[in-house]
Design an enzyme around this catalytic site. Sequence first.
Site, PDB file in Angstrom:
ATOM      1  N   HIS A 254       5.807  -8.769   3.230  1.00  0.00           N
ATOM      2  CA  HIS A 254       7.007  -9.307   2.583  1.00  0.00           C
ATOM      3  C   HIS A 254       7.898  -8.175   2.056  1.00  0.00           C
ATOM      4  O   HIS A 254       9.124  -8.261   2.126  1.00  0.00           O
ATOM      5  CB  HIS A 254       6.602 -10.229   1.426  1.00  0.00           C
ATOM      6  CG  HIS A 254       6.020 -11.526   1.878  1.00  0.00           C
ATOM      7  ND1 HIS A 254       4.734 -11.650   2.339  1.00  0.00           N
ATOM      8  CD2 HIS A 254       6.563 -12.780   1.918  1.00  0.00           C
ATOM      9  CE1 HIS A 254       4.483 -12.911   2.652  1.00  0.00           C
ATOM     10  NE2 HIS A 254       5.581 -13.629   2.404  1.00  0.00           N
ATOM     11  N   HIS A 297      -0.107  -9.412  -4.276  1.00  0.00           N
ATOM     12  CA  HIS A 297      -0.410  -8.105  -3.692  1.00  0.00           C
ATOM     13  C   HIS A 297      -0.684  -7.132  -4.820  1.00  0.00           C
ATOM     14  O   HIS A 297      -0.154  -7.278  -5.934  1.00  0.00           O
ATOM     15  CB  HIS A 297       0.761  -7.577  -2.836  1.00  0.00           C
ATOM     16  CG  HIS A 297       0.744  -8.074  -1.429  1.00  0.00           C
ATOM     17  ND1 HIS A 297      -0.080  -7.543  -0.458  1.00  0.00           N
ATOM     18  CD2 HIS A 297       1.469  -9.051  -0.831  1.00  0.00           C
ATOM     19  CE1 HIS A 297       0.135  -8.175   0.690  1.00  0.00           C
ATOM     20  NE2 HIS A 297       1.072  -9.100   0.487  1.00  0.00           N
ATOM     21  N   ASP A 301       0.084  -1.891  -2.620  1.00  0.00           N
ATOM     22  CA  ASP A 301       0.564  -2.531  -1.388  1.00  0.00           C
ATOM     23  C   ASP A 301       2.091  -2.519  -1.332  1.00  0.00           C
ATOM     24  O   ASP A 301       2.693  -2.230  -0.286  1.00  0.00           O
ATOM     25  CB  ASP A 301       0.059  -3.971  -1.317  1.00  0.00           C
ATOM     26  CG  ASP A 301      -1.456  -4.062  -1.395  1.00  0.00           C
ATOM     27  OD1 ASP A 301      -2.107  -3.040  -1.142  1.00  0.00           O
ATOM     28  OD2 ASP A 301      -1.963  -5.151  -1.720  1.00  0.00           O
TER      29      ASP A 301
END
Length: 404
Positions: A254, A297, A301
């Site tokens: 994302h 996350h 990340d």
Amino acid sequence: MAAEELINDRGDVRPHVEVDVSTEHPATPLRVANGNPVRHASTPPSPPDSAPEKQPDCGKLSSLFKQNQLIHSLSSGLRRHCDYVKIAVPEERADSLPAEWWKTGVAFLYALFVLVFTTVIITVVHERVPDKSVSPPLPDKFFDYVDRVAWAFTVTEVNGLILCGLWLVQLLFLKHKAIVGRRCFFLIGTLYMYRCVTMYITTLPVPGKHMVCAPKLYNDSTGKIWRILGMISGGGLSLTGSHLMCGDFLYSGHTVMLTLSYLFIKEYSPRWMWWYHWSCWLLSASGVVCILVAHEHYSVDVVIGYIASTRTFWWYHTMAHTQALRQPPSSFLSRTWWSPVFYFLERNVHTAVPITFSWPVTLPSCCRPRLLCLHRRSELKPRAAVRPSSRSCSVFLLLDETFT
């Protein structure tokens, strides 16, 4: 240039002549033996009040006449041999920004293959994720100070869809959409391929106990294939219910899409649209922050996803905009593993891509004369007698001519 102008203006050559004329009058007239002054029979005596005559200097006139002859001979000589006077001018390339749609198609297939391969890797990694009861979430500084907000991840995906939609519309209206499109596809494929490597070599436990993971299938190959197809059909989004597997943490996909879509929007839009840039930046930044707020996350990340996206984008466009950096001896950037692919995609692009827009679909050449006739007829007829179809065609033709 001076010689050429002299040849072209031969008829207007008028040498500047200055003649210095002086007359000498003897102090006393010559006298003969009888005491009378000498007079020429052919020349009448000048009246006492008249001005003395000026006699031109024959030597100066002859030198000026020779100079005039020299100028004319030089002009005629240059005219006869002017074809030998040449100036070497470098030839401009006929098309420095070729479309080459087949290369764009290759880049699209590359990105499509990597995205499908990513779903396969997620399915494989999901089977190796340790259970929450056995391996609890790793400590994260951001999680220590910010509590989880359940709806934050929905904001992330909505912002991502808005940015991707804006970029898709902008790409369709770009004049050089073929070049920009293959750059976008190549970067998406490369970044998600990096993600496949990091996910497979290091499997992290879930970042929060709130996460619900689908049951493991182990040796059920058919079930895994159906999971892969379901994830592809839903785009891997939680909004569509297709993101049920765990293990795809390092690094955040994302974050890649939010960052990359903003970078392309800003790079290929006019600089005066600052309000558009700031709006897209707010969507991107808030979406990235909401990933952490939702505890979907780890912080590492998101950080690695941001660094990988921005650096790869800037490296690629630095090489694309600077011709000198494309040569291996003069640039360390050319030592990247994807430099051969870069040369394949950008070999015939010899300048920076200008930010110009056009209609996404151009009219066929066979339709343009008919629409032009309809437009002219609509101008000749009274406004009340114009058919709606002719008006719509003429308006469409005017818009097409304006944008192209």
